[in-house]
Every structure is written in C-alpha cells, then in structure tokens.
Write an enzyme that holds these catalytic residues in place. Structure first.
Site, PDB file in Angstrom:
ATOM      1  CB  ILE A  12      -0.977  -0.013   1.191  1.00 32.65           C
ATOM      2  CG1 ILE A  12      -1.810  -1.305   1.166  1.00 32.65           C
ATOM      3  CG2 ILE A  12      -1.915   1.209   1.143  1.00 32.65           C
ATOM      4  CD1 ILE A  12      -2.668  -1.540   2.380  1.00 32.65           C
ATOM      5  CG  ASP A  31      10.315  -0.084   3.509  1.00 34.85           C
ATOM      6  OD1 ASP A  31       9.143   0.070   3.115  1.00 34.85           O
ATOM      7  OD2 ASP A  31      10.763  -1.185   3.901  1.00 34.85           O
ATOM      8  CG  LEU A  33      14.415  -2.049   1.674  1.00 31.89           C
ATOM      9  CD1 LEU A  33      15.650  -2.024   0.756  1.00 31.89           C
ATOM     10  CD2 LEU A  33      13.173  -1.735   0.831  1.00 31.89           C
ATOM     11  CE1 TYR A 140      -1.867  -5.548  11.517  1.00 25.68           C
ATOM     12  CE2 TYR A 140      -4.040  -6.465  11.084  1.00 25.68           C
ATOM     13  CZ  TYR A 140      -3.044  -5.555  10.794  1.00 25.68           C
ATOM     14  OH  TYR A 140      -3.236  -4.645   9.791  1.00 25.68           O
ATOM     15  CG  PHE A 168     -13.176  -2.876   6.097  1.00 28.27           C
ATOM     16  CD1 PHE A 168     -12.982  -1.611   6.673  1.00 28.27           C
ATOM     17  CD2 PHE A 168     -14.040  -3.743   6.718  1.00 28.27           C
ATOM     18  CE1 PHE A 168     -13.658  -1.237   7.845  1.00 28.27           C
ATOM     19  CE2 PHE A 168     -14.727  -3.379   7.881  1.00 28.27           C
ATOM     20  CZ  PHE A 168     -14.536  -2.126   8.439  1.00 28.27           C
ATOM     21  CG  LEU A 189      -9.564 -14.972  -1.696  1.00 24.78           C
ATOM     22  CD1 LEU A 189      -9.365 -16.469  -1.507  1.00 24.78           C
ATOM     23  CD2 LEU A 189     -11.011 -14.582  -1.389  1.00 24.78           C
TER      24      LEU A 189
HETATM   25  N1  UDP Z   1      -9.272 -17.132   2.262  1.00 24.13           N
HETATM   26  C1  UDP Z   1      -9.484 -18.399   1.744  1.00 24.13           C
HETATM   27  N2  UDP Z   1      -8.404 -19.066   1.260  1.00 24.13           N
HETATM   28  C2  UDP Z   1      -7.145 -18.554   1.239  1.00 24.13           C
HETATM   29  C3  UDP Z   1      -6.939 -17.250   1.763  1.00 24.13           C
HETATM   30  C4  UDP Z   1      -8.035 -16.565   2.273  1.00 24.13           C
HETATM   31  O1  UDP Z   1     -10.602 -18.916   1.736  1.00 24.13           O
HETATM   32  O2  UDP Z   1      -6.208 -19.232   0.795  1.00 24.13           O
HETATM   33  C5  UDP Z   1     -10.432 -16.380   2.789  1.00 24.13           C
HETATM   34  C6  UDP Z   1     -10.287 -15.968   4.250  1.00 24.13           C
HETATM   35  O3  UDP Z   1     -10.830 -16.967   5.079  1.00 24.13           O
HETATM   36  C7  UDP Z   1     -11.106 -14.674   4.280  1.00 24.13           C
HETATM   37  C8  UDP Z   1     -10.955 -14.102   2.885  1.00 24.13           C
HETATM   38  O4  UDP Z   1     -10.500 -15.169   2.070  1.00 24.13           O
HETATM   39  O5  UDP Z   1     -12.467 -14.966   4.468  1.00 24.13           O
HETATM   40  C9  UDP Z   1      -9.942 -12.978   2.821  1.00 24.13           C
HETATM   41  O6  UDP Z   1      -8.767 -13.404   3.454  1.00 24.13           O
HETATM   42  P1  UDP Z   1      -7.406 -12.588   3.368  1.00 24.13           P
HETATM   43  O7  UDP Z   1      -6.341 -13.412   4.034  1.00 24.13           O
HETATM   44  O8  UDP Z   1      -7.177 -12.179   1.941  1.00 24.13           O
HETATM   45  O9  UDP Z   1      -7.680 -11.250   4.172  1.00 24.13           O
HETATM   46  P2  UDP Z   1      -8.168 -11.045   5.703  1.00 24.13           P
HETATM   47  O10 UDP Z   1      -9.671 -10.994   5.631  1.00 24.13           O
HETATM   48  O11 UDP Z   1      -7.648 -12.163   6.530  1.00 24.13           O
HETATM   49  O12 UDP Z   1      -7.584  -9.726   6.055  1.00 24.13           O
END
Ligand code: UDP
Length: 325
Positions: A12, A31, A33, A140, A168, A189
């Site tokens: 970001i 940074d 790094l 966290y 978010f 994801l």
């Molecule tokens: N998720 C998933 N499989 C993966 C990684 C994430 O099903 O390999 C789901 C995770 O349970 C959440 C959504 O995808 O509901 C987003 O997860 P991510 O880790 O991207 O972001 P977070 O919501 O944890 O900040």
C-alpha cells in the site's frame, strides 16, 4: 508538501508514494526492506533504515522539514501475531512510539496512520461504522488499537494531529501496471487465486463453506488500493485544514464472498480455478463489511473502483507481468 512515508516500499505504501508524487508532493521513503521492495519506492527517495534507530530518525527529521508523516510499516499477519505477539508489539507499537517521539522532538504535527478493521474484533453488526466497539481478537488488531489510543494522548499532550484509517481488505494494483501486491509468503485471497490462474499454484483452499452467508463462504469488503491512496491524501488535506484528529473506516461498503472472488477471477482471466474446501481459518468472522459513509461525508471521498472485477483485472495484469519487484 514534503512527506515522509514510512513503509513506502510495501504494497500500500508504494502505491501511496506514487500517488503523492503524481499529485506534486515531494516524498522521502523510510523502509527497512524487511518485507518491502526497493524498486517499489522509486517515486520517492528511499532511506533504508529502521524505526528502532533513533539517531537515523533525528538526522532524517533534522535534514528535512516534513509537513506530514504517513506510516504504513507494520507486520500484518493475524496468524503470526497469535504465535509471536512480541514481534507485533515491538514493531507495530514500540517502533511507532519512536517515530512519534521523533515527530514531537522536531515539531512535525500531522500523522496519517494505517489502522485496520481488525481493531473492531468480531463484528456485531452487518456493516461496521466508526461507532462499532473496538475489541480486537488478536495481537495484530490489538497492536493497531494501542497506537490509535496513544495517538489520542499525543494529541492532548503535544498537539500532534492524526488520522487513523481502518482499512478493510486492500486489493487491486496500480492501473498503469507499475506496482502490485507481492508478499512472501502470500496469504491474501485475491493474489493467491490469481496464482492459480497463472499456474503458479494448483488450487485454492476455501477456508470453510459452512458460514452463515448466502453461499457459505466468508464475506469481505475488498477496497482498491488506489481508492485507499485517494482517501489518505484527502485525510491529510482535511487534517491540515481543520487542525483536527479523526478516525475513518475505509471500505467499499460492499461484501464479496470467497466464491464470488473465485468466480470473478474465472471471468477476468478466463482460466479455470480448481478449489478445495478446507477447515475454517481460526479467527475469521463470517462477514466483515465497512460502512464508509463518515469518510465519504467528511473527506468528500468516493470509491472509484468498487467493482471486484476491476480490482481483479488490475491485480491480474500485475500477476502476469511481474514476477518479482
Ligand atoms: N481465504 C481463503 N483461502 C485462502 C486465503 C483466504 O478462503 O487461501 C479467505 C479468508 O478466510 C477470508 C478471505 O479469504 O475470508 C480474505 O482473506 P485474506 O487473508 O485475503 O484477508 P483477511 O480478511 O484475513 O484480512
């Protein structure tokens, strides 16, 4: 303005550095790094160093008359924070204190802080406003909330104005294709599903399909990184004009399920996406969606890329064209 962007070599932060430079501001990036990439910070001047180094901070602030500081440098993996909380409190809280104290010593009074939806803990309502209770359920989120709280004290004691922006799910990439998400290991994801599309991964694991949601998978509020950058600069302008501190939730206001994200990747990439349903991931709420009306009203901010296919398309371009930055 002359702006110090701490963590400007990360996902970001690097988009922010480019955004600021494009808006005509001068940017110095600090940074270490540890997770960032040297090239990603190229729209600013990179100083390689750590917030633990007070001498470095003093010389940086002495040599530059900063108008503001933006702070993106943090560890952000929920699972890791559960097993190694000290790492999170040291880096996300103690190192931030060093930065704030240096700002106070050198009379820099405007601070934009990357906070997170994780400060809210388990959602108690469909959409999360700024009034939602903040009860983090992992170190966290706790570490970010601690900084939010201590910023209130720094405002009272030192007149240091801050905006805390609770992201978010940041997603997408630079529409010009120069920057993108590149974590190692990758846990998010959208980049993971794109790695399936590009053949770097066999399949995606869907963490649970038995949630109380329409298709059983978790719903998240994905917000384009460019929209986040826009909100940061608007927040900084608002803070400098109003001389007030503020707290804003930054989301799209729309939720997308894991299966909807997978469908979007299929549509955009025209590749098949094999998946398997696995156990739920610890600490994942069923639904996490922002109510960003307050930011829209106060900052005059609107998302431009709220469509998940656009976020995926920008991230896909990055996945196809860059292996490492
Ligand atoms: N998720 C998933 N499989 C993966 C990684 C994430 O099903 O390999 C789901 C995770 O349970 C959440 C959504 O995808 O509901 C987003 O997860 P991510 O880790 O991207 O972001 P977070 O919501 O944890 O900040």
């Amino acid at each position: 303005m002359k702006i110090l962007v701490v963590g400007g070599a990360g996902y970001i932060g690097a988009h922010m550095v480019k955004w600021l430079a494009r808006a005509g501001h001068e940017v110095i990036v600090l940074d270490n790094l540890s997770t960032g990439h040297r090239d990603a910070a190229r729209y600013g001047s990179l100083v390689e160093g750590d917030l633990a180094d007070e001498w470095l901070l003093d010389s940086l602030f002495k040599d530059n008359q900063f108008d503001a500081v933006m702070h993106f440098a943090a560890f952000s993996l929920v699972g890791e924070s559960m097993v190694d909380p000290g790492k999170y409190y040291r880096n996300n809280v103690a190192a931030t204190l060093n930065l704030l104290d240096a700002m106070v010593r050198h009379g820099v009074r405007h601070f934009v802080f990357s906070s997170t939806a994780a400060t809210f803990g388990s959602p108690q309502s469909e959409r999360i406003t700024e009034a939602h209770p903040q009860q983090p359920i992992n170190p966290y989120g706790q570490s970010k909330l601690m900084v939010e709280r201590l910023l209130e004290d720094y405002d009272r004691a030192h007149g240091l104005k801050s905006t805390c922006l609770r992201y978010f799910n940041a997603a997408g990439a630079d529409p010009e294709g120069e920057l993108g998400e590149s974590h190692n290991p990758e846990t998010h994801l959208i980049p993971l599903v794109l790695q399936v599309a590009s053949g770097r991964r066999d399949r995606i694991s869907v963490f649970g399909d038995d949630y109380d949601t329409p298709d059983g998978s978790c719903i998240r509020d994905y917000i384009h990184v460019q929209d986040l950058c826009d909100a940061h600069l608007k927040a900084l302008d608002w803070m400098r004009l109003s001389e007030r501190s503020g707290r804003f939730n930054l989301g799209n206001g729309k939720g997308f399920s894991v299966f909807e994200v997978i469908d979007s990747v299929r549509r955009v990439t025209e590749h098949s996406i094999p998946y398997e349903v696995t156990d739920r991931r610890r600490g994942d709420p069923a639904r996490l969606v922002a109510d960003a009306a307050f930011a829209q009203e106060v900052l005059g901010w609107q998302t431009k890329y709220s469509d998940v296919d656009t976020m995926v398309a920008h991230a896909w371009w990055w996945e196809k064209n860059s292996i490492v930055i």
